[in-house]
Design a protein around this motif. Structure first.
Motif, PDB file in Angstrom:
ATOM      1  N   GLN A 158      51.540  45.846  46.978  1.00  0.00           N
ATOM      2  CA  GLN A 158      50.874  44.721  46.001  1.00  0.00           C
ATOM      3  C   GLN A 158      50.779  45.746  44.806  1.00  0.00           C
ATOM      4  OE1 GLN A 158      47.836  41.953  47.070  1.00  0.00           O
ATOM      5  NE2 GLN A 158      47.742  42.748  48.984  1.00  0.00           N
ATOM      6  N   PHE A 159      51.143  45.048  43.559  1.00  0.00           N
ATOM      7  CA  PHE A 159      51.216  45.668  42.269  1.00  0.00           C
ATOM      8  C   PHE A 159      50.928  44.950  41.240  1.00  0.00           C
ATOM      9  CE2 PHE A 159      54.932  46.446  45.144  1.00  0.00           C
ATOM     10  CZ  PHE A 159      54.932  47.785  45.414  1.00  0.00           C
TER      11      PHE A 159
ATOM     12  N   LYS B  92      42.919  47.692  55.486  1.00  0.00           N
ATOM     13  CA  LYS B  92      42.875  47.245  54.190  1.00  0.00           C
ATOM     14  C   LYS B  92      43.954  47.194  53.518  1.00  0.00           C
ATOM     15  CE  LYS B  92      38.348  48.165  55.310  1.00  0.00           C
ATOM     16  NZ  LYS B  92      37.239  47.365  55.440  1.00  0.00           N
ATOM     17  N   GLN B  93      44.136  46.040  52.636  1.00  0.00           N
ATOM     18  CA  GLN B  93      45.162  45.962  51.827  1.00  0.00           C
ATOM     19  C   GLN B  93      44.902  47.088  50.648  1.00  0.00           C
ATOM     20  OE1 GLN B  93      46.255  41.973  50.891  1.00  0.00           O
ATOM     21  NE2 GLN B  93      44.717  41.016  52.182  1.00  0.00           N
ATOM     22  N   VAL B  94      46.048  46.992  49.950  1.00  0.00           N
ATOM     23  CA  VAL B  94      46.264  48.045  49.034  1.00  0.00           C
ATOM     24  C   VAL B  94      46.813  47.420  47.807  1.00  0.00           C
ATOM     25  CG1 VAL B  94      46.869  50.314  48.174  1.00  0.00           C
ATOM     26  CG2 VAL B  94      46.181  50.260  50.460  1.00  0.00           C
ATOM     27  N   VAL B  95      46.248  47.479  46.503  1.00  0.00           N
ATOM     28  CA  VAL B  95      46.972  47.112  45.314  1.00  0.00           C
ATOM     29  C   VAL B  95      47.077  48.418  44.270  1.00  0.00           C
ATOM     30  CG1 VAL B  95      46.744  45.798  43.105  1.00  0.00           C
ATOM     31  CG2 VAL B  95      45.994  44.785  45.395  1.00  0.00           C
ATOM     32  N   ALA B  96      48.330  48.655  43.763  1.00  0.00           N
ATOM     33  CA  ALA B  96      48.516  49.769  42.935  1.00  0.00           C
ATOM     34  C   ALA B  96      48.109  49.270  41.643  1.00  0.00           C
ATOM     35  CB  ALA B  96      50.002  50.324  42.931  1.00  0.00           C
ATOM     36  N   GLU B  97      47.281  49.831  40.706  1.00  0.00           N
ATOM     37  CA  GLU B  97      47.050  49.233  39.361  1.00  0.00           C
ATOM     38  C   GLU B  97      47.723  50.030  38.410  1.00  0.00           C
ATOM     39  OE1 GLU B  97      42.603  47.558  39.026  1.00  0.00           O
ATOM     40  OE2 GLU B  97      42.447  49.812  39.635  1.00  0.00           O
TER      41      GLU B  97
ATOM     42  N   ILE C 217      41.485  47.401  48.770  1.00  0.00           N
ATOM     43  CA  ILE C 217      41.348  48.858  47.438  1.00  0.00           C
ATOM     44  C   ILE C 217      42.512  48.777  46.513  1.00  0.00           C
ATOM     45  CG2 ILE C 217      39.951  50.220  49.370  1.00  0.00           C
ATOM     46  CD1 ILE C 217      42.609  51.930  49.404  1.00  0.00           C
ATOM     47  N   LYS C 218      41.909  48.978  45.390  1.00  0.00           N
ATOM     48  CA  LYS C 218      42.778  48.967  44.209  1.00  0.00           C
ATOM     49  C   LYS C 218      42.879  50.168  43.762  1.00  0.00           C
ATOM     50  CE  LYS C 218      43.111  45.270  41.448  1.00  0.00           C
ATOM     51  NZ  LYS C 218      42.812  44.489  40.610  1.00  0.00           N
ATOM     52  N   ILE C 219      44.036  51.157  43.748  1.00  0.00           N
ATOM     53  CA  ILE C 219      44.130  52.549  43.438  1.00  0.00           C
ATOM     54  C   ILE C 219      44.432  52.430  42.020  1.00  0.00           C
ATOM     55  CG2 ILE C 219      45.663  54.541  43.734  1.00  0.00           C
ATOM     56  CD1 ILE C 219      46.726  53.413  46.174  1.00  0.00           C
TER      57      ILE C 219
ATOM     58  N   PHE D  17      39.788  52.527  42.882  1.00  0.00           N
ATOM     59  CA  PHE D  17      39.417  53.345  43.781  1.00  0.00           C
ATOM     60  C   PHE D  17      39.739  54.897  43.409  1.00  0.00           C
ATOM     61  CE2 PHE D  17      38.492  53.989  48.009  1.00  0.00           C
ATOM     62  CZ  PHE D  17      39.396  54.914  48.525  1.00  0.00           C
ATOM     63  N   GLY D  18      39.415  55.734  44.133  1.00  0.00           N
ATOM     64  CA  GLY D  18      39.547  57.027  44.006  1.00  0.00           C
ATOM     65  C   GLY D  18      38.689  57.933  42.686  1.00  0.00           C
ATOM     66  N   THR D  19      37.998  57.071  41.865  1.00  0.00           N
ATOM     67  CA  THR D  19      37.394  57.636  40.652  1.00  0.00           C
ATOM     68  C   THR D  19      35.806  57.689  40.763  1.00  0.00           C
ATOM     69  OG1 THR D  19      37.135  55.462  39.805  1.00  0.00           O
ATOM     70  CG2 THR D  19      39.228  56.524  39.387  1.00  0.00           C
ATOM     71  N   GLY D  20      35.403  57.217  41.792  1.00  0.00           N
ATOM     72  CA  GLY D  20      34.081  57.397  41.924  1.00  0.00           C
ATOM     73  C   GLY D  20      33.660  57.978  43.187  1.00  0.00           C
TER      74      GLY D  20
END
Length: 718
Positions: A691-692, A668-673, A636-638, A618-621
């Motif tokens: 979430q990581f 929405k839930q958030v996962v940091a990649e 969403i996965k950052i 998420f954030g690159t498109g």
């Protein structure tokens, strides 16, 4: 009751004094020989009375609340009479009033207390164990003092409201500025003092045009003045300067405050500090459209400009060129000097290219060491050749990277509009093929796209054939990377990652997935990976894992082309004894913005079937709030690119903070990649992420290694 007694009561009380109510109820109780006298406020919404002051000769009483229903006080509150009296046998009239019975009350007198609008705001009550000694004088006393008590109640309530209003005004997060019709400042709150850096004493009675209220923008002053004079209100954004010189941005809404005659008494301005938001928006825009390393337009902006060039050229019957450039042997440079020097070289290359081409031409970093160009217009073939030779010559000049003197060459491919393609995909693909043709011919040269250009496709075809055979023979494997969920530590959440070993080396997933998509192998590939993920899920459940979530990627092209993927995937999952609610489907955010292939319908079908859905990278498109809200997205996965500089770059924190706030607002839930360092993890925790995923917690591992790790951590219990 004598007049002298009334005078004594009046002398014993003083409006505005804290002892006013206690003094008057005591004086009335003594004058009337009452067992109790009290003053109570009325809450009409709950039909209750709350005593303000109470007195009894038998001893001090605490204030109390009681319901008005089935009591004489209810009749007082609802009656229009000045005084309501029950001189004897009051209990018989109100048998449900327990207080009358418990206190042994025989007689009752009460009167409503009203405000200026004649609304009942309270009651004055006296209670007697016997009959009222002198009824006429008692009623006279109530009539005399009810007005005085009513006025005091109004004053007390007004003071209370004023105190509350003042506290609210001072504590508001929004800045408030109040100025008169002559535009002179009369009042500001603490929030405005904080935003502007100026204290009220420095601003009081000053004209707003002489302060930073409007940022001293002359055009804005004119617009503001005209709006205030014509409509009496104004809404806009102001770029001001703090007293210490730092610039800020506020969103402002100004409205007129009028008296009962309709005349303007004051203007009230509400200001919201949006400085951080503006910085974050600017940074997000730059991140979305420009490459952070070189400052050049990125792939997204290049595609937008190419679409625009096609539209204009089609309308005006013009020609232009699309050029692909790849730095020769860049991987070797990275391997020998390190990635940091590779980044320096890319930055130097971009600077040299910008100096080489015209400002009207577009230069973009398409990805990695690939650069793309739009050269517009191209009138004849010699123009294109001149540009290609100019780029080649510029790249052949040595690059001085401190002690390293590098000689770098490049391979270029060119496609011309409209002869080599009429749309973006064709032009990019053909320029890319021409570039690979230049590489295959020995690098350090350029090639025009030709219709018989097969050589550039040979490697792809060889890889495609090998991949097709590997899918048939089930030679692809999967790895698992754990996603830590601190909100549910009992859950085992794993991302399923495809791996392919070809001729002794692992092929990058991006490479073989692109091949699979291009040659329509993606459905079979994704099904194979899903089956292997299901087998692993079955093994994990047999080992005792009950709370399991498997995250698997699905190709946008697969979602678009397969007629009914939901039914097929459900069949695969259930054949292994698993449930679809144990699977999270990860999609790239680009498909949300480009729904021409019907992705929305498929994603809705997946959600209805019980799958959860994540937006990866998420954030690159192209994704935006509107797309997230429209599609049935759970998570969403950052992208890792936002995490890399976290803790070292305040703007990155602001961007992630904005993403977290957006996700929270949309539930929405958030996962940091890509979390690799402890300081990144701690910074994300402070921003509210729970979430990581990344090497700090787990590398991608095979199933056997995963089972061993889970056993050591106590996840597996046989």
């Amino acid at each position: 009751m004598s007049q002298h007694t009334v005078k004594e009561i009046l002398q014993s009380v003083s409006p505005g004094d804290q002892a006013f109510f206690p003094s008057i109820v005591r004086a009335l109780a003594e004058a009337l020989s009452a067992n109790m006298v009290f003053i109570a406020s009325i809450d009409n919404d709950t039909n209750t009375a709350k005593t303000i002051s109470t007195y009894s000769p038998d001893g001090e009483l605490e204030d109390f609340n009681y319901q008005l229903q089935d009591t004489p006080c209810c009749q007082v509150a609802e009656s229009g009479d000045l005084v309501c009296t029950y001189n004897g046998n009051v209990q018989a009239n109100f048998p449900e009033d327990d207080m009358l019975i418990d206190m042994g009350i025989n007689s009752y007198m009460g009167t409503p207390l009203r405000n200026a609008d004649h609304e009942v705001i309270g009651i004055l009550v006296s209670l007697f164990s016997g009959t009222i000694p002198d009824l006429k004088h008692a009623e006279l006393m109530f009539n005399l003092f009810s007005g005085l008590i009513s006025r005091e109640l109004v004053v007390v309530e007004s003071m209370r409201q004023l105190s509350v209003a003042n506290q609210v005004f001072s504590s508001l997060d929004e800045a408030i500025v109040i100025f008169d019709p002559q535009f002179k400042i009369r009042l500001v709150n603490r929030a405005y003092e904080r935003i502007s850096g100026y204290q009220f004493e420095e601003l009081s009675n000053r004209h707003i045009y002489d302060t930073e209220f409007l940022g001293r923008n002359k055009q804005l002053l004119y617009t503001f003045s005209e709006s205030m004079e014509t409509v009496g209100s104004w809404v806009g954004e102001i770029n001001g300067r703090h007293k210490d010189g730092v610039f800020y941005t506020v969103q402002v809404q100004v409205t007129a405050s009028r008296n009962r005659s309709g005349d303007i008494e004051n203007y009230v301005a509400v200001l919201n500090d949006i400085t951080s938001k503006k910085h974050a928006e600017k940074t997000i825009h730059l991140q979305a459209n420009y490459d952070s390393l070189t400052g050049l337009p990125n792939r997204q902006l290049f595609n937008d400009r190419l679409d625009q060039a096609i539209r204009i050229s089609r309308r005006k019957s013009k020609k232009f060129a699309v050029i692909f450039m790849d730095i020769d042997m860049f991987k070797s440079i990275n391997d020998s000097l390190g990635h940091s020097w590779g980044d320096v070289l890319l930055a130097e290359v971009s600077l040299r290219l910008k100096q080489t081409l015209r400002s009207s031409d577009t230069i973009a970093r398409f990805g990695g060491d690939e650069f793309t160009f739009i050269v517009d217009p191209i009138d004849k073939m010699s123009d294109a050749i001149a540009v290609l030779e100019q780029i080649t010559k510029a790249m052949q000049e040595p690059f001085n990277l401190q002690s390293n003197r590098l000689f770098v060459t490049s391979s270029l491919g060119i496609a011309l509009y409209p002869s080599d393609g009429s749309d973006r995909e064709q032009l990019i693909a053909h320029a890319d093929q021409a570039m690979y043709s230049a590489k295959s011919l020995g690098r350090n040269q350029y090639q025009f796209f030709t219709s018989d250009m097969h050589q550039a496709m040979e490697e792809k075809l060889a890889l495609k054939n090998a991949l097709q055979e590997a899918i048939i023979n089930r030679e692809l494997d999967v790895c698992f990377q754990e996603i830590r969920n601190e909100n549910d530590k009992e859950q085992l959440k794993l991302e399923v990652l495809a791996r392919w070993c070809y001729e002794g080396e692992y092929v990058a997933p991006d490479v073989f997935i692109d091949i699979a998509e291009e040659f329509n192998l993606i459905s079979k590939l994704d099904d194979l990976i899903l089956e292997q993920a299901c087998y692993a899920g079955f093994q994990l459940q047999q080992a005792g894992i009950r709370n399991l979530m498997l995250c698997t990627n699905r190709s946008p092209k697969e979602l678009a082309k397969r007629r009914n993927p939901v039914e097929r995937w459900t069949d695969i999952i259930e054949s292994f004894g698993l449930s679809v609610n144990q699977f999270n489907i990860e999609v790239t955010e680009n498909i949300l913005a480009q729904d021409s292939d019907g992705h929305f319908d498929v994603l809705c079908q997946l959600a209805d079937a019980g799958f959860s859905i994540s937006v990866d990278d998420f954030g690159t498109g192209y994704c935006s709030l509107g797309y997230l809200n429209k599609f049935p997205i759970d998570t969403i996965k950052i992208d890792k690119s936002f995490i890399d500089e976290l803790g070292q770059n305040d703007q990155q924190s602001a961007i992630i903070d904005a993403m977290m706030a957006m996700a929270k607002a949309l539930n929405k839930q958030v996962v940091a990649e890509g979390v690799e360092h402890q300081h990144q993890y701690e910074a994300l925790q402070r921003l509210g992420c729970r979430q990581f995923q990344g090497y700090l917690f787990s590398k991608p591992v095979r199933l056997a290694e995963l089972m061993s790790s889970l056993n050591e951590r106590g996840f597996i219990s046989r």
